[in-house]
Enzyme design. Sequence first.
Site, PDB file in Angstrom:
ATOM      1  N   ASP A  52      45.881  49.292  44.150  1.00 33.06           N
ATOM      2  CA  ASP A  52      45.406  47.339  44.402  1.00 33.06           C
ATOM      3  C   ASP A  52      46.859  46.429  45.164  1.00 33.06           C
ATOM      4  O   ASP A  52      46.169  45.943  45.926  1.00 33.06           O
ATOM      5  CB  ASP A  52      45.307  46.633  43.146  1.00 33.06           C
ATOM      6  N   ALA A  53      48.124  46.606  44.064  1.00 32.99           N
ATOM      7  CA  ALA A  53      48.759  46.101  44.656  1.00 32.99           C
ATOM      8  C   ALA A  53      49.603  46.420  46.197  1.00 32.99           C
ATOM      9  O   ALA A  53      49.870  45.493  47.519  1.00 32.99           O
ATOM     10  CB  ALA A  53      50.571  46.452  44.251  1.00 32.99           C
ATOM     11  N   ALA A 188      50.659  28.249  29.543  1.00 39.60           N
ATOM     12  CA  ALA A 188      51.401  28.197  28.575  1.00 39.60           C
ATOM     13  C   ALA A 188      51.317  26.021  29.008  1.00 39.60           C
ATOM     14  O   ALA A 188      52.448  25.454  28.939  1.00 39.60           O
ATOM     15  CB  ALA A 188      52.750  28.545  28.521  1.00 39.60           C
TER      16      ALA A 188
END
EC number: 2.7.1.23
Length: 267
Positions: A52-53, A188
């Site tokens: 996929d990359a 985060a």
Amino acid sequence: MADRRNLFFFYGDDKAKLVEKMKPIYRILEENGFTILDHPKNANAIVSVGDDATFLQAVRKTGFREDCLYAGISTKDEISFYCDFHIDHVDTALQEITKNEIEVRKYPTIEVDVDGSTSFHCLNEFSLRSSIIKTFVVDVHVDDLYFETFRGDGLVVSTPTGSTAYNKSLRGAVVDPLIPCFQVSELASLNNNTYRTLGSPFILNHERTLTLKLRPDGNDYPVIGMDNEALSIKQVEKAVVRLSDKQIKTVKLKNNSFWEKVQRTFL
């Protein structure tokens, strides 16, 4: 794809080894009336060979072309989200192509404008992250509405097809690619009695505009991610994100839908 006879093959790692392995496939294709090109300019079908990359790289390196079909051949253990064909079974795939057992699926992209001077498209996601060990502060606007001030490590904006990638690891929703939208997920985030963000991913429809304005507090040299590439810009004030009219046409097997891929990959 039977009427798309000019093929360009895009390779990731181990190109020499993969080209050698693909030579018998080249012969089969040429015997069936296909032409293998050395450059994508005159191609009307672009085939990535890798994972996929590699597919994401193929789309980016060839300019997100709307006049081409894109197809992915996996060299890994199994097929993946963008790779419906496997290198060990390309001859079978050719039979399926000639029998019209494939479909063309249009995948949406997002368009990102950075400070009015740099623009690009993403097929999976756009990410904006802190480049130093310091809280990243961004004012988030939806259309003309000031929505929130984000504090944390960064933000990821994904397409529906990209919702199964970086976005999912951030506990974002998996979105059907037939829904024209894009999703914003937090990295985060800082949430306490003083600072507050939404604290969850949110989804915007195709008519919305997302504007991210960076606070000039020493963290205005962010890491900008375009799918699986990084963009180097010395100073960033704002990024404007929209769902683009540009769509990528991909070749998929009729019996390998998006949700079958999700099931096979995660369940």
